[in-house]
Design a protein around this motif. Structure first.
Motif: not given
Length: 414
Positions: A28-29, A305-306, A81-83, A300-301
């Motif tokens: 998780l990025r 991905q997650h 990124p994820d967040l 959250i973009p």
């Protein structure tokens, strides 16, 4: 080994390899501001990893300018990124570009266990809402208000802080003496706006589509400050280009009786002068009671991905217990109503008082940002005009309307 045995062995090895690969760590990025990488957040991340075996949080820390540069580049490369922690007006800006995921569906799904947006102060929701959808989860909400030296005011005959502009001017003059000013203004653009808002002015008028910088309210606010400096001699001329810590240092060294600041100065004042007898006051009123706000939101973009796991971590980072622990350790104020109501926060007279100002705090550029037409050049024009008034004692009624006209041309060109 026969050919059939070899094939069976190879198939088994391949199957085991696939199983091992499927069980390998998922990443998780997360992009975060380096100054806010608090131990309390690291503990929440560690608990997230413990509760989700096979998951690892890649927690990347940046200073704000570097974070923005990295994020913009990643958006362009479709590698978001994820967040991500966002500053200022980033959430509306990126939402208008369709780069962020709306959080409404996730919030509705988890409403029973996570009261978002209901438990967040209204300003914390407004600054993250674009066209009726929420794109940011506020993790910090800060504001600036009046901080005063109790001993200096008592020596001048005041047992309580001022509440109105008239009282403030009286106290500032009364506490000024050789080597000491009653008030130390800040040169940062952010600190001009409490006065404008308290006088009923606005950064941008959504009805007219123009800045409020040339209004009577804004002119009155800036002239009030200029007179405090040049007429009453109760405040020094702000030092152009100086960092925003200047007034805090004057206050900590007991060379200023009052300043406007936020919770970011609690620890510097406490450590700089442990014996200082000081307190935080409610924001002043003139036409109304108001002040400025700042803070950080998690987003959250859209290409994350997650997204579900990012939302889970975001909920953990904004959990009330995490908020309270963070504020008590790092003097950060938070966006949740239940945070302010917590008895541990209320027991701290500094945090509790800063927190009580949050509901009437205002995001300076938000009205313009929500039109999608915000341009930093508008701030630059306004800043130069304010400096002419405060530093050079030019009449606000002559300078500000000219600046407003120039700022409106910038907006009209967008």
């Amino acid at each position: 080994m026969s050919k059939s045995q070899w094939l069976q062995s190879s198939a088994l090895a391949l199957a085991l390899g696939l199983t091992a690969a499927s069980a390998s760590a998922e990443t998780l990025r997360v992009y975060f501001n380096a100054g806010h990488a608090y131990d309390t957040y690291l503990e929440a991340i560690a608990q997230f990893e413990a509760d989700n075996p096979g998951w690892e949080v890649q927690f990347e820390k940046f200073q704000w300018p570097d974070l923005r540069t990295k994020l913009v580049a990643d958006f362009a490369a479709d590698n978001a990124p994820d967040l991500v922690a966002t500053a200022g007006g980033w959430v509306p800006e990126f939402a208008f570009q369709d780069l962020l995921l709306p959080l409404d569906d996730l919030a509705a799904r988890d409403q029973a266990e996570f009261d978002f947006p209901g438990d967040w102060f209204d300003p914390a929701i407004a600054k993250n809402t674009v066209n009726g959808k929420i794109y940011g989860l506020q993790i910090h909400l800060t504001c600036a208000t009046l901080v005063y030296n109790k001993d200096m005011l008592a020596e001048a005959g005041y047992d309580a802080p001022p509440t109105t502009w008239d009282e403030f001017r009286e106290v500032a003059i009364a506490t000024t003496k050789p080597g000491v000013f009653g008030f130390a203004p800040n040169s940062s653009f952010f600190y001009y706006w409490p006065w404008v808002f308290q006088n009923g002015g606005e950064y941008f008028d959504t009805e007219t589509g123009e800045v409020g910088f040339g209004s009577e309210e804004t002119i009155g606010a800036m002239q009030f400050l200029a007179d405090l400096i040049h007429k009453d001699r109760a405040a020094p001329v702000p030092v152009a280009g100086a960092d925003y810590e200047g007034p805090q240092k004057l206050f900590t060294s007991e060379r200023a009786a009052m300043i406007l600041t936020g919770p970011w100065d609690i620890n510097p004042i406490r450590t700089g002068n442990p014996d200082l007898n000081w307190a935080v006051a409610p924001s002043l009123s003139n036409a109304t009671q108001a002040t400025v706000q700042g803070g950080v939101a998690l987003a959250i973009p859209k290409g994350a991905q997650h997204a579900d796991m990012a939302w889970d971590l975001a909920k953990r980072l904004t959990d009330v217990e995490v908020e309270v622990a963070t504020s008590l350790q790092y003097s950060m104020t938070m966006p949740r109503k239940s945070w302010l109501a917590d008895e541990r926060v209320q027991a701290d007279p500094l945090l509790g008082q800063f927190g009580s100002c949050l509901p009437y705090s205002k995001d300076v550029q938000l009205p313009l940002t929500l039109t999608g037409k915000y341009d930093p050049a508008v701030d630059a024009v306004m800043r130069q005009a304010v400096e002419e008034v405060l530093y050079s004692n030019e009449p606000a009624a002559e300078v500000l309307p000219v600046a407003a006209e120039e700022a409106n041309k910038i907006i009209a060109s967008k």
